[in-house]
Design a protein around this motif. Structure first.
Motif, PDB file in Angstrom:
ATOM      1  N   ILE A  11      40.287  34.759  39.393  1.00 56.25           N
ATOM      2  CA  ILE A  11      41.398  34.771  38.815  1.00 56.25           C
ATOM      3  C   ILE A  11      42.552  34.983  40.185  1.00 56.25           C
ATOM      4  O   ILE A  11      42.410  36.011  40.819  1.00 56.25           O
ATOM      5  CB  ILE A  11      41.756  35.772  37.767  1.00 56.25           C
ATOM      6  CG1 ILE A  11      40.848  35.726  36.752  1.00 56.25           C
ATOM      7  CG2 ILE A  11      43.296  35.814  37.303  1.00 56.25           C
ATOM      8  CD1 ILE A  11      40.863  36.953  35.816  1.00 56.25           C
ATOM      9  N   ILE A 282      44.958  37.455  30.702  1.00 55.61           N
ATOM     10  CA  ILE A 282      43.681  38.238  31.111  1.00 55.61           C
ATOM     11  C   ILE A 282      42.934  38.839  30.197  1.00 55.61           C
ATOM     12  O   ILE A 282      41.738  38.681  29.930  1.00 55.61           O
ATOM     13  CB  ILE A 282      43.936  38.892  32.534  1.00 55.61           C
ATOM     14  CG1 ILE A 282      44.266  37.863  33.763  1.00 55.61           C
ATOM     15  CG2 ILE A 282      42.672  39.522  32.905  1.00 55.61           C
ATOM     16  CD1 ILE A 282      44.944  38.511  34.836  1.00 55.61           C
ATOM     17  N   PHE A 302      39.509  38.949  41.024  1.00 53.08           N
ATOM     18  CA  PHE A 302      41.026  38.998  40.667  1.00 53.08           C
ATOM     19  C   PHE A 302      41.704  39.240  42.062  1.00 53.08           C
ATOM     20  O   PHE A 302      41.243  40.238  42.748  1.00 53.08           O
ATOM     21  CB  PHE A 302      41.739  39.872  39.958  1.00 53.08           C
ATOM     22  CG  PHE A 302      43.125  39.771  39.828  1.00 53.08           C
ATOM     23  CD1 PHE A 302      43.578  38.975  38.976  1.00 53.08           C
ATOM     24  CD2 PHE A 302      43.753  40.939  40.645  1.00 53.08           C
ATOM     25  CE1 PHE A 302      45.321  38.947  39.249  1.00 53.08           C
ATOM     26  CE2 PHE A 302      45.109  40.730  40.679  1.00 53.08           C
ATOM     27  CZ  PHE A 302      45.941  40.072  39.926  1.00 53.08           C
TER      28      PHE A 302
END
Length: 523
Positions: A11, A282, A302
């Motif tokens: 991400i 998320i 992330f």
């Protein structure tokens, strides 16, 4: 490796500062990211490349961006500059993983191809993704984004015909959909998913109900907020207590002297809302991993593509933005008002604003400078790694330095996939990064060099020493152990060290195809 390889979920968000999210000291509500941090590992000295396209190129390939053809952005800087396209001397993570029987999906911003409108061999489907939903271009309206694409087909009409469309939500929803479809298909192979949010990159667009949640949260102003963030970061163990907070940007006033306070507060409220909405998405992705029994053996990574962005949008930006990725009118036909103009509150579709220098300074607390620069404020990113099956040290904080080239190496390490010497008949450059898997369990001291260059702005870090310069200025030397906030330039005290590091930097720049800034400026 024994058994099924883990799923990989990367991400990446866009233009978010080092300390904006809750688990790095920020005021924004990010419960889902905070939970990943509590159950995984946070890195305090992980680095991006200071700009969106180069960071994406480096993350996807494990090379320095110059080696991939994207040394600056996706513009063609020829004849003596960068092509602005992922070249054929690099291979992407999905291309590698497809060779190990992975399904591959992407949702979000691509921005590593110089043709936004015509399918080319540098689009996601052509660089290893089985399915793609997102935008080929960089920034744009969150309500009506240009270059919205599914696989290779333009689908801008889907946003234009949906009054409730919000791009951050669409990125999250399609990521969820890809996982659901993969699991329901009964396929045994693992998946790689790349979720690339545009949030919180300008323009400041967010749903009103989320903006309203932050009403008053930033009223104390940038000076107090930076001090308060620093205290929380020290308490968390993110920042060393002896590192001095960087100075407020000299171009910005004390908060009590600032004009248009209501508008300035609203800018930060919308910026926070953009991050909040991303975190909500998320959360939905995490929930579908739980519901499909995928979470335990999915590695979630992330991070942000660069530091907080100090760009201030002027009214004269409109024509250039519209030419590339912005809309001149809203979906209802209203004129879009370009520029950071205090008479218009940001948030709705008919505005196009940024949050400015002073708030970017807050986002990058405690560091100085911003996106574009390779001082710590431009390149330091939060990095969270969550993997229930593979990480025992839940909630740990790691201080070992690492950078984007290491993501590919880490993926290879945990999946057992092989990095190729050639791909589709093209010789592939050797991998530049190394796996950060050993850091999941403990910090490891090492002296390997880390390198940066962007538009002539350059740096090299070896161990605790960082040599950095703002083009066309002189080299500065900082001791990252005693002074990571880069207050005390000690270059004149260590001339031999500086000379040695410059020599090493020059050798790297030559090997990796860094084009001298002067050549690009003279084209």
């Amino acid at each position: 490796m024994m058994g099924k390889s883990p799923n990989i979920l990367i991400i990446l968000n866009d233009d978010m500062g080092y300390s904006d999210i809750g688990c790095y000291g920020g005021e924004v509500d990010t419960p889902n990211l905070d939970t990943l941090a509590e159950q995984g590992v946070r890195f305090t000295q992980f680095y991006n490349t200071a700009r969106c396209s180069p960071s994406r190129a480096s993350l996807l390939t494990g090379l320095h961006p110059h080696q991939t053809g994207i040394g600056i952005l996706t513009d063609d800087d020829g004849p003596e500059g960068y092509a602005g396209n992922l070249n054929k001397q690099c291979v992407t993570i999905p291309e590698v993983l497809k060779g190990s029987n992975y399904s591959t999906f992407m949702s979000g911003k691509w921005h590593v191809a110089n043709d936004f409108h015509h399918v080319s061999d540098t689009w996601p489907k052509q660089r290893g993704f089985d399915q793609f939903y997102g935008t080929i271009a960089g920034a744009g309206s969150y309500y009506d984004p240009k270059t919205l694409t599914r696989d290779n087909e333009n689908i801008e009409c889907e946003a234009q015909e949906n009054d409730d469309f919000y791009y951050t939500d669409a990125i999250s929803d399609n990521a969820v959909r890809f996982i659901q479809e993969h699991v329901s298909s009964g396929k045994e192979q693992p998946f790689f998913q790349y979720v690339a949010y545009t949030a919180p990159h300008w323009p400041l667009h967010a749903p009103k109900e989320v903006i309203d949640k932050y009403k008053g949260r930033f009223n104390s102003g940038w000076d107090k907020l930076r001090e308060q963030r620093l205290e929380r970061m020290i308490d968390m163990g993110i920042i060393e207590p002896h590192w001095k907070l960087s100075e407020r940007d000299a171009s910005q006033p004390l908060w009590e002297d600032a004009e248009n306070k209501e508008w300035r507060q609203r800018c930060m409220e919308v910026y926070a809302a953009q991050i909040d909405r991303m975190d909500q998405g998320i959360g939905r992705i995490i929930n579908v991993l739980k519901e499909t029994n995928q979470l335990e053996d999915t590695i979630i990574i992330f991070l942000s593509d660069n530091g907080g962005c100090a760009e201030e949008i002027g009214p004269d930006w409109g024509p250039r933005l519209v030419k590339n990725s912005a809309r001149a009118k809203t979906r209802s036909g209203e004129e879009v008002i370009f520029g950071d103009r205090p008479e218009y509150m940001p948030g709705p579709e008919n505005t196009y604003q940024s949050y400015g220098i002073a708030w970017a300074n807050v986002s990058n607390t405690p560091f100085k400078l911003y996106k574009h620069w390779v001082h710590e404020g431009g390149i330091a990113t939060p990095l969270i790694v969550h993997w229930p099956k593979g990480i025992k040290a839940k909630g740990a904080i790691r201080h070992s330095p690492a950078q984007l080239t290491d993501i590919m190496a880490t993926v290879l390490d945990v999946t057992g996939a092989s990095y190729p010497e050639s791909y589709k008949g093209n010789k592939i450059l050797p991998l530049e990064g190394q796996s950060i898997v050993p850091f999941f369990e403990e910090d490891i001291e090492e002296e390997r060099p880390l390198y940066w260059e962007h538009e002539g702005i350059s740096a090299i870090r070896i161990g605790k020493w960082k040599l950095v310069k703002r083009y066309p200025g002189e080299w500065e030397l900082y001791d990252m152990q005693s002074d990571r906030t880069e207050h005390h330039n000690v270059a004149y005290q260590y001339p031999k060290r500086v000379a040695k590091m410059i020599k090493k930097y020059d050798a790297w720049a030559k090997r990796c195809g860094v084009i001298p800034r002067e050549k690009i400026l003279k084209r």
